[in-house]
Structures are given as C-alpha cells and as structure tokens.
Design a protein around this motif. Structure first.
Motif, PDB file in Angstrom:
ATOM      1  N   UNK A  66       0.828  -1.211   0.000  1.00 15.08           N
ATOM      2  CA  UNK A  66       0.000   0.000   0.000  1.00 15.08           C
ATOM      3  C   UNK A  66       0.860   1.258   0.000  1.00 15.08           C
ATOM      4  N   UNK A  67       1.857   1.290   0.874  1.00 10.69           N
ATOM      5  CA  UNK A  67       2.704   2.472   1.005  1.00 10.69           C
ATOM      6  C   UNK A  67       3.406   2.806  -0.308  1.00 10.69           C
ATOM      7  N   UNK A  68       3.936   1.804  -0.967  1.00 10.23           N
ATOM      8  CA  UNK A  68       4.619   2.054  -2.235  1.00 10.23           C
ATOM      9  C   UNK A  68       3.623   2.440  -3.325  1.00 10.23           C
ATOM     10  N   UNK A  69       2.433   1.863  -3.291  1.00 11.63           N
ATOM     11  CA  UNK A  69       1.436   2.147  -4.321  1.00 11.63           C
ATOM     12  C   UNK A  69       0.894   3.571  -4.238  1.00 11.63           C
ATOM     13  N   UNK A  70       0.952   4.183  -3.050  1.00  8.26           N
ATOM     14  CA  UNK A  70       0.450   5.559  -2.915  1.00  8.26           C
ATOM     15  C   UNK A  70       1.571   6.593  -3.024  1.00  8.26           C
ATOM     16  N   UNK A 158      -2.635  11.882   0.496  1.00 12.43           N
ATOM     17  CA  UNK A 158      -4.072  11.587   0.441  1.00 12.43           C
ATOM     18  C   UNK A 158      -4.630  11.530  -0.982  1.00 12.43           C
ATOM     19  N   UNK A 159      -4.133  12.381  -1.865  1.00  9.24           N
ATOM     20  CA  UNK A 159      -4.639  12.380  -3.237  1.00  9.24           C
ATOM     21  C   UNK A 159      -4.277  11.083  -3.958  1.00  9.24           C
ATOM     22  N   UNK A 160      -3.019  10.658  -3.770  1.00  2.00           N
ATOM     23  CA  UNK A 160      -2.585   9.421  -4.410  1.00  2.00           C
ATOM     24  C   UNK A 160      -3.365   8.225  -3.879  1.00  2.00           C
ATOM     25  N   UNK A 161      -3.662   8.238  -2.573  1.00  2.00           N
ATOM     26  CA  UNK A 161      -4.435   7.155  -1.977  1.00  2.00           C
ATOM     27  C   UNK A 161      -5.844   7.115  -2.559  1.00  2.00           C
ATOM     28  N   UNK A 162      -6.449   8.284  -2.705  1.00  5.60           N
ATOM     29  CA  UNK A 162      -7.793   8.352  -3.281  1.00  5.60           C
ATOM     30  C   UNK A 162      -7.793   7.874  -4.731  1.00  5.60           C
TER      31      UNK A 162
END
Length: 310
Positions: A66-70, A158-162
């Motif tokens: 998750x961390x790398x993907x965001x 937050x934007x990348x996570x969304x």
C-alpha cells in the motif's frame, strides 16, 4: 487475508487474517513531494503525527505494498522479512509475526505500521514515543480502501491514496461486470494448505468469489463463523462436495500443483479434476489485502471464463 500453512498459524491468522528477495531500496533520489491536499498535523484514529514521516517501518507485506502504491515508498526505511514486493522495498530482518519493540525502535522510525499487536508491541512502542498505526487484515474490500486512505493521510499522500482506491474499484467493477451469468452457480474449493484449510464467504477472499457469483463449498464447515472463516475440511467432505473449480493458494509454500491434486486419493472423480479446472495462484497475491487484490479478482474471473457453459 488468509492463514499461512501450519495448523497453529492458520488458527492464529483466522483472527489476524494472514499470509521473497530484494535489495535495500535506498538511493539518492529525493522523496516524492506530498500531495497538495496533505496537511499536518494529522490524526488517524489514535495516531497523531505533527509532520510528514520520513522513516517509516512497515511490518506487514500488505502495508508495504500500500505504502509504495500511494507514492510513500521513499519514506519507508525498513520492511519486515516477508515484504518482498515491490522489489525496491528495503527488506530487513524485522519480523511482523513476532515483532520486537527494541529492534524496531533501533531503526529510529517516525511511524510504524503493523497488522496486529503481537507481543503487545503497540504498548511497548508507545512507551518509546514511537507512533504506531495498526492495519489489521481486511475482512472486506472497504477495509482495504480505508487502510489505503488512512496511510495516505498519515504519509502526506491523500490524493494518491484516493486515486489508487478509485482505480481499484473501477477495475474490479469492470472485471465483475464482464463475467457471464450462469443458470447454475459454479462451486469452488479454495485451498490454503495441503491439510485442507480453506476460507468461507465471510472472509475477504471469499467475498471476492461471491462478487463473481460463485458458491463456496467451505461455507458449510463454519456456518456461524466460530472458526473465524478459516475451517479445516476433510478429504471425504471435499470429495463429496465435488467442486467445479479448485484454487490453489499453496503453490509456493507447499509445492502444490494440478499434478499433486490429481494424485490425491479419491480426487480423480471430482468435476474440477476431471475437467482440468485446477487453478494455481500466486501465494503472495492470494494472501495480501493491498492493491494487488485486483490481480486476485482477475485470476478468479479468468478461471471462470474458461469453464464451458452448462
């Protein structure tokens, strides 16, 4: 997302819902800039960070992904010994299954991400003034999306996570939409290890099969969820259940294959075996609840598409 392959850990993972090489990913490339929407201090649950963390220790393969993907990968300075994806993750000898607070603190983290509170490590790290975010194994896709959002907020992305969750939802929706309707549901058996531990529809993995409209032969073994959604079936029960498809999530760990399944006593009469509908999965993808859950849905859909209509 599912137990690892011993009886003891399978039972443990029913509560935690669980599951290799890489070089240290440190280099001179500057860390990714925070999202325009990132603001600090930020509070997620009981965790408050005054500024963006730059020394994150991730002790969960799913959290690492998750961390790398965001886009927070450059902020991750150490991951546990089972975090093998992506390849640039800075793998260490730290254990997520048996975490040691002193060893973790020695990495001087400004944020630690765990999947469970084994050894009461959260209290120990809190006493050492190390912020800890616990991301337990997801039971639903919404749990996964929430953890991605939480990590996005905590890391300044937050934007990348969304964006990531939107892409995941869209891809899964499209995959499911393209599955042809059948007059009779296909029945499946999902194997966690060769001792016949499986998952019910009340687990994240089981819910993915339900999205595709399949029927789980393991549901009857844990109807009230007393076994955490991870019952151990018997060979006799499985032969009688006669699933249309068999999914093997114990390929890497336990060297299971269509050939080993076909060699099992009494299994040759199963529809899945007779029709060569035994599907091998990537153990890691099948065991984690991060962004690659989309790949698991795709594998399920691809397998269903190959089954001739009745």
């Amino acid at each position: 997302m599912r137990p690892i392959r011993t009886v003891a850990t399978a039972v443990l993972a029913a509560a935690a819902l669980i599951v290799t090489g890489c070089a240290n990913g440190s280099d001179d490339t500057p860390a990714a800039a925070p999202s325009s929407a990132a603001t600090f201090p930020v509070t997620v649950g009981t965790v408050t960070l005054e500024k963006r963390p730059e020394k994150i220790v991730a002790l969960s393969p799913s959290a690492t992904e998750m961390l790398f993907a965001i886009g927070a990968g450059k902020q991750v300075t150490a991951v546990d010994d089972n975090s093998n994806y992506p390849a640039e993750a800075p793998k260490s000898d730290l254990s997520g299954f048996n975490p040691n607070a002193e060893a973790i603190a020695a990495k001087n983290p400004d944020l630690v991400v765990l999947s469970n509170d084994t050894n009461k490590v959260v209290d120990q790290l809190t006493k050492l003034k190390v912020p800890v975010y616990v991301a337990p194994a997801a039971k639903t896709l919404d749990d996964t999306y929430q953890q991605i959002a939480d990590l996005g907020a905590l890391t300044g992305h937050p934007d990348e996570a969304a964006d990531l969750t939107t892409r995941m939802k869209n891809e899964i929706d499209k995959l499911v939409k393209d599955v042809p309707q059948r007059a009779t549901k296909l029945r499946y058996y999902y194997e966690l290890d060769p001792t016949f531990y499986s998952v019910t529809s009340k687990t994240l993995v089981g819910s993915l099969f339900a999205l595709v409209g399949m029927e789980n032969v393991a549901d009857a073994a844990d109807p009230d969820g007393a076994k955490g959604g991870y019952p151990q079936l018997s060979q006799e029960v499985l032969v009688k259940a006669n699933p249309d498809l068999i999914f093997l999530a114990d390929v890497k760990c336990c060297q299971q294959s269509p050939e080993t399944v076909k060699a099992r006593s009494g299994w040759a009469a199963m529809n899945a075996v007779k029709n060569n509908q035994i599907v091998t999965l990537d153990d890691d993808i099948a065991s984690r609840w991060g962004p690659r859950v989309v790949d698991l849905v795709r594998a399920i859909v691809d397998a269903v598409a190959k089954v001739p209509a009745a």
